[in-house]
Each structure stands twice: as structure tokens, then as C-alpha cells.
Design a protein around this motif. Structure first.
Motif, PDB file in Angstrom:
ATOM      1  N   VAL A 168     -56.224  37.763  71.988  1.00 26.38           N
ATOM      2  CA  VAL A 168     -55.799  37.593  70.589  1.00 26.38           C
ATOM      3  C   VAL A 168     -56.157  36.195  70.107  1.00 26.38           C
ATOM      4  O   VAL A 168     -55.685  35.752  69.081  1.00 26.38           O
ATOM      5  N   HIS A 169     -56.980  35.499  70.910  1.00 26.18           N
ATOM      6  CA  HIS A 169     -57.349  34.127  70.556  1.00 26.18           C
ATOM      7  C   HIS A 169     -58.869  33.969  70.470  1.00 26.18           C
ATOM      8  O   HIS A 169     -59.470  33.236  71.262  1.00 26.18           O
ATOM      9  N   HIS A 222     -55.502  36.046  78.591  1.00 25.25           N
ATOM     10  CA  HIS A 222     -54.901  35.961  77.254  1.00 25.25           C
ATOM     11  C   HIS A 222     -55.708  35.070  76.316  1.00 25.25           C
ATOM     12  O   HIS A 222     -55.557  35.156  75.102  1.00 25.25           O
ATOM     13  N   HIS A 289     -52.518  30.287  77.710  1.00 21.61           N
ATOM     14  CA  HIS A 289     -53.213  29.609  76.620  1.00 21.61           C
ATOM     15  C   HIS A 289     -54.088  28.435  77.056  1.00 21.61           C
ATOM     16  O   HIS A 289     -53.597  27.469  77.644  1.00 21.61           O
ATOM     17  N   HIS A 467     -47.735  34.181  67.189  1.00 23.99           N
ATOM     18  CA  HIS A 467     -48.759  33.316  66.616  1.00 23.99           C
ATOM     19  C   HIS A 467     -48.921  33.524  65.114  1.00 23.99           C
ATOM     20  O   HIS A 467     -48.701  34.615  64.585  1.00 23.99           O
TER      21      HIS A 467
HETATM   22 CO    CO Z   1     -51.207  33.724  72.661  1.00 27.47          CO
END
Ligand code: CO
Length: 478
Positions: A168-169, A222, A289, A467
Motif C-alpha cells: 500500500v506504499h 508491506h 515500513h 495512512h
Molecule cells: Co503501512
């Protein structure tokens, strides 16, 4: 056992509301204008069932719009098949991160042939090729209208997408008109795939393969790192047998196994050509992250929020978070120096301060060796949920904090003052749950000092989420 107030309010249900004028205390900076869009769970309860993990739940979008010292707010459930089944039939219809639908053994077996992945894209937000997208780890992106928060529809996805997960990044580079993301394709021959999309092309929704690497047992990933010249995949030893995942006998994340003997493998790729540059292993660790990555002296420097193992995922089951003395393993800022030619990875701890949901002045500082300030949520003690905002100075290692009794801040989003020189000249925005009052507020901090400048108080709680993004060119409605 009494459920702590933060869990009662923070893992409950948010009402859908729209407020033209949210009461503001303090004084918002005159220059601060735009919209903070946030994503996260809107409820953990469907019919008589409850989701099991913080990363489950039905997606809800939030918009705080700021103009002339005033704040408006609206939220709305993401209008998906998962939401429709919950609303209309009162059932959890699709598998989430750690919750599966109730299904018979026969239905489970049939699901192998007719896979259903969730479209409850609740984890993050991105604006790619002028589309506002709600993102999930399933590669389903739900486009939405940033003014009304109504869903427009699923983009860049079809049934063949099953058997893939993504991050999702995505990394966005406006100067090169690039959006790059990492996809894991599960199957008899699993692959990690970096996908690149030209953000000038309004028809581009999925992008094209840039780099691929075969993997026998893929890791849970992630995020990834991007420097000016390289892409880096930090492969932590939380791995899955892809056949187990395709059979789907237990919820998604519970198929993964922690195998520290594998170590952490850094796979480095050339960003322009996609060519594999190097793979080198070091000690086992885990991270959600990445923070930043840049080249320096023949090395790729990779900053991330690291853990000694993957136990943090288990600490986020709701039954654990509802314990009065919950203990969340503290993540810390760690720097890995990966030599681009040869030689071992060297690791250093940048700070001992507990931090998660790290953010930076992404537009200016991502890929920069001058990057200095990292913002995030933190833990004041060894027990309890994230209860402070932190800012870590990478140059000195010093940290600054903001906290208030009974308050649980979400991700801190940096917004720079137009025309700034200093990296931290601006504000940090965070949606904070005031657990004693059962309400949330938008907190505005001076990014240099983390001193409070203003807050806008909602009459209801915003669930503890993940986020968001701030867009200075996105005005509020009307
Ligand atoms: Co995240």
C-alpha cells in the motif's frame, strides 16, 4: 477484565457524518490550506461477528479540509462489495488480513476455483495519474471522489489478479512521472515484481513489469525502498508456502511462518533498467515500513522501522489490544548500509525511540541523503497503545514528543510551509482519539517543535487507522 477506553472507542464503529464547520481551538496557520484524506477501518463489527485484527475492518474514508483558518470534515464507508454484504446481509463475505468469512469445508474447497478477495481497500491513499485511490494489500484499488468520498469503482483489477498481493506504499516520483509498486505473484513459480506506471498516461492503471525475481517461499512485504538509482526489496524471514496460501485454509497472515535462520535478504535492482544488482543477507529482522533510501559512497543506505521479529503482528489482534496491559513491541529506526558492489551489510540503530507509521517530507526528501527528520507515533511506556507523536532527528538521534493524557494519535502527516528553507518548517497533522471523552480531534503541531498550534474537535470518535495524504491543491467542498 475491563476493556481500555481507547479500545472501546478506537475499535468500535464510526458514524457517517459531514460537518461544514468543525470548532477550532488555537489558530491555524494562514498558509495552511488543502485536504487531509485518511483511510482506515470504519467498523470492526458486522452483524454478530467481529473482525479479529487491527488490520481487518471495513474501509472508511475521511476528509479534513482546511481553508482560511476553518475546518470541515466528512467521512464515508468505501462503497465496496465487502461493505454491501456487511450492510445488506450483515455478513463478513470476504477474507481480510486475519479474518475469514464463515464457510463450510465444501465452500472453502470451492473457493480455490472461484477465489474471492476483499475489495475493502482500507489501508492507504494515493493519487496516481490524477486518480484518488484507496489502497489495500490485495491489488484492488478503489477510485473515489475526493470531494464527496463516494466510490467511483475498482480500477486496474480483474479476476486474474487473484494470487497476488501488493504494498500500500507505492513510490511516486513527480519529476520522472513514475509510480512504482511491488507485487508478489503466488503460484507454483512465485515472483516478486516491481511494476512501473507512467503517471502522464490517464489510461495507465496497472503499469508494466520493471523487474522480477523468482522466489520459492515469498515473504510478507508491506513496503519497499526507492533511491534515486535503485529499488530495494528487504525480504524479511516471515515467509509462506504459496500452496498453503492458494488453498486458503486459514486467514491470510496466519499462513506465514517466522524463520529467522533465513536472515533478512536485501535485493537491489537498478531503477532505470530493472536489472538485478545484488542480493545480500544479514541478520533476521522485520519491518512494515521503509522510511527512506539513498546512495552514498558506493553504498545503498536503507532506513526503516525495524523489529527483532514479527511478533508485532500478533500484538495487533483485537483481543490482545483490548487487554488493559497490552504490550506492543517497539519498532526503532534502523539504518542498513548495503554495498552496491560487494561486501556485507552493516547495520546501525539511528535512535532508541519507539516509532511506527513513519513519515517524512516525502516530496522533497525521499531519496535524499540530506533527509533529517522522521515523524511517527510512539509508545510512552512498555504497556498500552501508541500514545504519543514523535519526531526523530536523524543527525543527532534526538527525539521530540507530543502527548496528552488519555490521547492516542494516529499517523503524523507533515505539511511544509510554502517557500520553506528548513526541512521541518511546517506542521504535522494527526487525528487523535481522546479516549476519556470518546471523541477525536484533528491536531495541528508545529513541525519544528511538536508544540500544539491548534485542534479541531469532532463530536465522535475516528477509529484507530493507518495512512493518509495531504493535498494542498484539493479544496474542501463549496
Ligand atoms: Co503501512
Amino acid at each position: 477484565m475491563t476493556t481500555p477506553a481507547y479500545a472501546r472507542h478506537g475499535f468500535g464503529t464510526s458514524p457517517e457524518v459531514a460537518l461544514d464547520d468543525v470548532p477550532v481551538t488555537g489558530r491555524l496557520p494562514e498558509w495552511l490550506a488543502g485536504s487531509l484524506l485518511r483511510n482506515g477501518p470504519g467498523t470492526f463489527q458486522v452483524g454478530d461477528r467481529r473482525y479479529r485484527h487491527w488490520f481487518d475492518g471495513l474501509a472508511m474514508l475521511h476528509r479534513f479540509s482546511i481553508l482560511d483558518g476553518r475546518v470541515s470534515y466528512a467521512n464515508r464507508f468505501l462503497e465496496t462489495r465487502a461493505y454491501a454484504a456487511a450492510r445488506d446481509e450483515g455478513r463478513i463475505a470476504y477474507p481480510e488480513f486475519a479474518t475469514d468469512p464463515c464457510r463450510s469445508l465444501f465452500a472453502r474447497a470451492m473457493a480455490v476455483f472461484d477465489p474471492q478477495v476483499t475489495d475493502s481497500a482500507k489501508v492507504a491513499i494515493a493519487r496516481v495519474a490524477e486518480r484518488y485511490l484507496a489502497l489495500a494489500e490485495t491489488p484492488i484499488q478503489v477510485q473515489f471522489d475526493p470531494q464527496t468520498l463516494h466510490s467511483v469503482g475498482v480500477v486496474g483489477w480483474d479476476r486474474s489478479t487473484f494470487g497476488r498481493m501488493t504494498t500500500v506504499h507505492p513510490h511516486l516520483d513527480a519529476s520522472r512521472h513514475e509510480a512504482i509498486n511491488l507485487v508478489t505473484r503466488y503460484g507454483a513459480a512465485s515472483q516478486y515484481v516491481f511494476r512501473r506506471l507512467d503517471t502522464r498516461d490517464p489510461g495507465a492503471v496497472r503499469g508494466a513489469d520493471l523487474a522480477t525475481r523468482r522466489v520459492r517461499r515469498p515473504a510478507y512485504l508491506h513496503s519497499f525502498g526507492m533511491s534515486a538509482r535503485h529499488l530495494v526489496l528487504a525480504e524479511f524471514p516471515l515467509v509462506v508456502d504459496p500452496m498453503a496460501l492458494l488453498l486458503w485454509l486459514r486467514p491470510y497472515i496466519e499462513n506465514f511462518r517466522w524463520e529467522p535462520g533465513r536472515g533478512t535478504r536485501f535485493h537491489v535492482f537498478d531503477r532505470a533498467s530493472g536489472a538485478h544488482v545484488r542480493t545480500v543477507a544479514t541478520d533476521a529482522c522485520f519491518a512494515f515500513h521503509h522510511v527512506n533510501a539513498f546512495e552514498a559512497g558506493g553504498e545503498l543506505v536503507v532506513d526503516l522501522v525495524g523489529y527483532d521479529d514479527a511478533a508485532v503482528i500478533e500484538s495487533f489482534y483485537l483481543h490482545r489490544l483490548e487487554e488493559p496491559d497490552v504490550r506492543i513491541p517497539p519498532g526503532t529506526l534502523r539504518r542498513f548500509r548495503v554495498p552496491l558492489a560487494s561486501g556485507p551489510v552493516r547495520q546501525e540503530r539511528l535512535s532508541d525511540t519507539a516509532i511506527e507509521l513513519p513519515s517524512l517530507d516525502y516530496a522533497r526528501m525521499n531519496t535524499s541523503h540530506e533527509h533529517r527528520h522522521v515523524y511517527g507515533v510512539g509508545l510512552r511506556g512498555e504497556r498500552g497503545f501508541y500514545d504519543q507523536l514523535v519526531k526523530v532527528d536523524l543527525r543527532s538521534g534526538a527525539s521530540t514528543t507530543w502527548w496528552a493524557p488519555g490521547c492516542y494519535p494516529g499517523e503524523g502527516v507533515f505539511v511544509g510551509r510554502p517557500g520553506r528553507v528548513a526541512e521541518d518548517d511546517g506542521v504535522v497533522l494527526s487525528v487523535v482519539l481522546d479516549a476519556a471523552r470518546g471523541t477525536s480531534f484533528l491536531l495541528v503541531l508545529d513541525a519544528a517543535t511538536l508544540a500544539e498550534i491548534a485542534r479541531a474537535e469532532l463530536p465522535h470518535p475516528v477509529l484507530l487507522g493507518y495512512h493518509g495524504q495531504f493535498y494542498d491543491d484539493l479544496p474542501g467542498p463549496g
